[in-house]
Structures are given as C-alpha cells and as structure tokens.
Design an enzyme around this catalytic site. Sequence first.
Site, PDB file in Angstrom:
ATOM      1  CE1 TYR A 149      -3.089  -2.927   0.068  1.00  0.00           C
ATOM      2  CE2 TYR A 149      -4.126  -1.965   1.986  1.00  0.00           C
ATOM      3  CZ  TYR A 149      -4.105  -2.923   0.996  1.00  0.00           C
ATOM      4  OH  TYR A 149      -5.103  -3.862   0.932  1.00  0.00           O
ATOM      5  CE  LYS A 165       1.018 -17.567  -2.698  1.00  0.00           C
ATOM      6  NZ  LYS A 165       0.163 -18.769  -2.574  1.00  0.00           N
ATOM      7  CG  ASP A 182      -2.595 -19.875  -0.708  1.00  0.00           C
ATOM      8  OD1 ASP A 182      -1.829 -19.840   0.284  1.00  0.00           O
ATOM      9  OD2 ASP A 182      -2.289 -20.496  -1.755  1.00  0.00           O
ATOM     10  CG  ASP A 211      -7.430  -4.165   3.538  1.00  0.00           C
ATOM     11  OD1 ASP A 211      -8.362  -3.956   4.329  1.00  0.00           O
ATOM     12  OD2 ASP A 211      -7.387  -3.687   2.392  1.00  0.00           O
ATOM     13  CG  ASP A 226     -12.903  -6.522   5.278  1.00  0.00           C
ATOM     14  OD1 ASP A 226     -12.413  -5.798   6.176  1.00  0.00           O
ATOM     15  OD2 ASP A 226     -13.544  -6.068   4.316  1.00  0.00           O
TER      16      ASP A 226
HETATM   17  C1  IPM Z   1      -9.223  -0.751   6.080  1.00  0.00           C
HETATM   18  C2  IPM Z   1      -9.694  -0.186   4.780  1.00  0.00           C
HETATM   19  C3  IPM Z   1      -8.600   0.686   4.226  1.00  0.00           C
HETATM   20  C4  IPM Z   1      -7.365  -0.164   4.049  1.00  0.00           C
HETATM   21  C5  IPM Z   1      -8.930   1.392   2.900  1.00  0.00           C
HETATM   22  C6  IPM Z   1     -10.212   2.152   2.986  1.00  0.00           C
HETATM   23  C7  IPM Z   1      -7.791   2.268   2.454  1.00  0.00           C
HETATM   24  O1  IPM Z   1     -10.043  -1.205   3.927  1.00  0.00           O
HETATM   25  O2  IPM Z   1      -8.907   0.021   7.006  1.00  0.00           O
HETATM   26  O3  IPM Z   1      -9.181  -1.965   6.207  1.00  0.00           O
HETATM   27  O4  IPM Z   1      -7.230  -0.835   3.037  1.00  0.00           O
HETATM   28  O5  IPM Z   1      -6.535  -0.182   4.928  1.00  0.00           O
HETATM   29 MG    MG Z   2     -10.084  -3.122   4.811  1.00  0.00          MG
END
Ligand code: IPM
Ligand code: MG
Length: 361
Positions: free
Chosen positions: A142, A191, A223, A247, A251
Amino acid sequence: MNYNIAVIHGDGIGPEVVEETLLVLNAIGEKYGHTFQYTPVLAGGCAIDETGDCLPQETIDVCKKSDAVLLGAVGGWKWDTLPGEKRPEMALLGLRKELGLFANLRPAILFDELMDACPLKPEIVAGGLDIAVVRELTGGIYFGEKGRKETPLGTAGYDIKQYAVDEVKRIAKIAFDMAIKRNNHVTSVDKANVLESSRVWREVVNEVAKDYPSVTLDHLYVDNAAMQLVREPKQFDVILTGNMFGDILSDEASMITGSIGMLPSASLATGNFGMYEPIHGSAPDIAGQNKANPMATILSASMMLRYTFGLQEEADCIENAVKSVLKAGYRTPDLYQSDKEADILVGTKEAGAHIVAAIKA
Ligand code: IPM
Ligand code: MG
C-alpha cells in the site's frame, strides 16, 4: 483526568456512529470523573468538498497535538470517480503514515449473544471465537512505489511490495507481546513460497520469536490462512501479517464473528498514541438513515481507553454495556433476524442510547 481527542466524523455513516460514541464517552467521563475534549477535524470526502484536499494539514496538526484520534469512516460513491491519489481513502493512508501508526490491532471476537449471526456451522464456533489480527499498517504494497508504464501488452499498472527488517521486527514484537497476554500462539501469514518480501518477513519473525520461548509460532501462506479461517477458526490466537494480507483477512475474520458492524480497531504508534476506528467502511447505501450499527465505533473508543489512556475499568465498562445491550435483544439491522422472537430491531441512536443507559445503570 482530561483527555484531548481529535474526532474525524468522516463520510457516510461515519458521523452517525461517531456521535453515538461521543455520547458513550461522555457517560464514561461522568461516571469515572474524566473529561474528554473533542476537536472535530475533517478528513475524507467531506474534506475534499470543503477544502479540496482529503487530508488538510490542519487535520494532521490537530491529530498530532491530541492524545488520540477517533475516526468514523471515509469514502463514498460521490468521490469514486476521482483519480487514485485524490480519493478519500488516501486520507486514511496519509493519517497512518503521518502519525506513524504502524500497528493495526483488529480483534475478532464472537460474542455469545451473536452466536447465531455467525455464518459458520455451530460446531465450528462452539465456545466462541477470539482472534487478534495484528496487521502491519504503514508499509508493504500500500505504500510502495506505484505507477504506470508501457509494456508490449499495453499500459501496465504496478505497485511494489517491500518489507524491511526493522519494519517487520517492530510489528512482530507487538504480536508476540500480545500473544503472551493471551494464549501464547502466533500465526504469521505470508506468501513466502512466491514473494521475496515474504521470505524476509518470515526470517525476521523467526528471529523475533527467539525472544519469546513461551510462544508457539507457526507460519501459514495467505491462501491457506484464508481457508483455515473458515475451516477451523479456533486454531488462531494472534494472526501476524502484512498490510494487504491483513486488510483482507481482517474482513474475513470480522464476518465469521457475525457482522462487520461489530468490530473495532486500534492503530498504534510507538508509545501510547493511537487512532481508533471501526473496521467497516462508510456504507453510503445506509448513510443518514439511522440504520448503522454504532457498536464497532463504540468498541473502538473502548480500545482507546484501554491502549492509549490506560483506563482498563472504563474500557471494561463499555464492553460490558455493549454485551448487556446485545443480551437484552437489541439489534441494529445488520444483526437483526426477523424470525427470532427475542430480537428487537433498533436504529443507530437507540442502540447508542441503550449502551449509555447500561453504562449509567
Ligand atoms: C481498512 C480499509 C482501508 C485499508 C482502505 C479504505 C484504504 O479497507 O482500514 O481496512 O485498506 O486499509
Ligand atoms: Mg479493509
């Protein structure tokens, strides 16, 4: 004590969930004799609209002068057509970099009360889940060099992923320190079968592990880790990983705990400074409709009390209040199940008010 908090309401549901959180903090202040002073600052889409810049310098300055930062969410359809470097999300990346927030803690806890909101089979999650994702936040792909170049196959976009020894060392230490306060188990995710940056990552993590003989360390490819999270999530205690893998996996981890609307996060710098935000986004589809779940932001404030202010009892008080509200059956739409008799559908404001009432009780 008096604490100064920079508050970034942000976009979409951000302002609504932050407002409830400030009411919760006020209730904690009253109960325990603290003063929380809030300085609202702009970041994200609303900052673009007002100043032309997603992260105005003033915001950075106020955040740096504050004891901690509370953030709702940034982004939305309105700004989706802006070029990459002008998007509201860049405010988040900028804040992380400017404030040195290299360690992102994302606890994924399945509350007993939400067991049946979990999409996994009951036998897989019996007894609950408690996973701590430790994500590196200011390096990796990133933040690497990015650009476009011409190739025989047409224009190519590229993003460079790079991890240096000291970057890995400091985040690995955070994960191991956390593991010794929990169940002494770190799973490092990379990875390394393909990526050189992951090979360096793995070497450094193995080195750091030598200082923590009581902690069991294992390594998983990303993975496989994604698959194991839904196959057997109970095998995880602390997951240590880089920026992009963290990231994605956070989620996934959030969903197996019932709803992304429940999960808080802390982004920490060296020392006690931190920025606290829910892991969900700005959800423009439900913005301004009193439908958003404020609990992730409220629980983020609880993390702020715990990690930046060292107020353990006050943090526990918020968490217990959230649990008692869930126990009483109150559910925002993300959690509500119409076929469950015990569920009582509430909006953002009502959920917040019930939590405030539970704190005062
Ligand atoms: C998170 C979000 C952010 C990230 C985005 C919105 C830049 O997805 O905080 O997880 O990827 O870090
Ligand atoms: Mg995120």
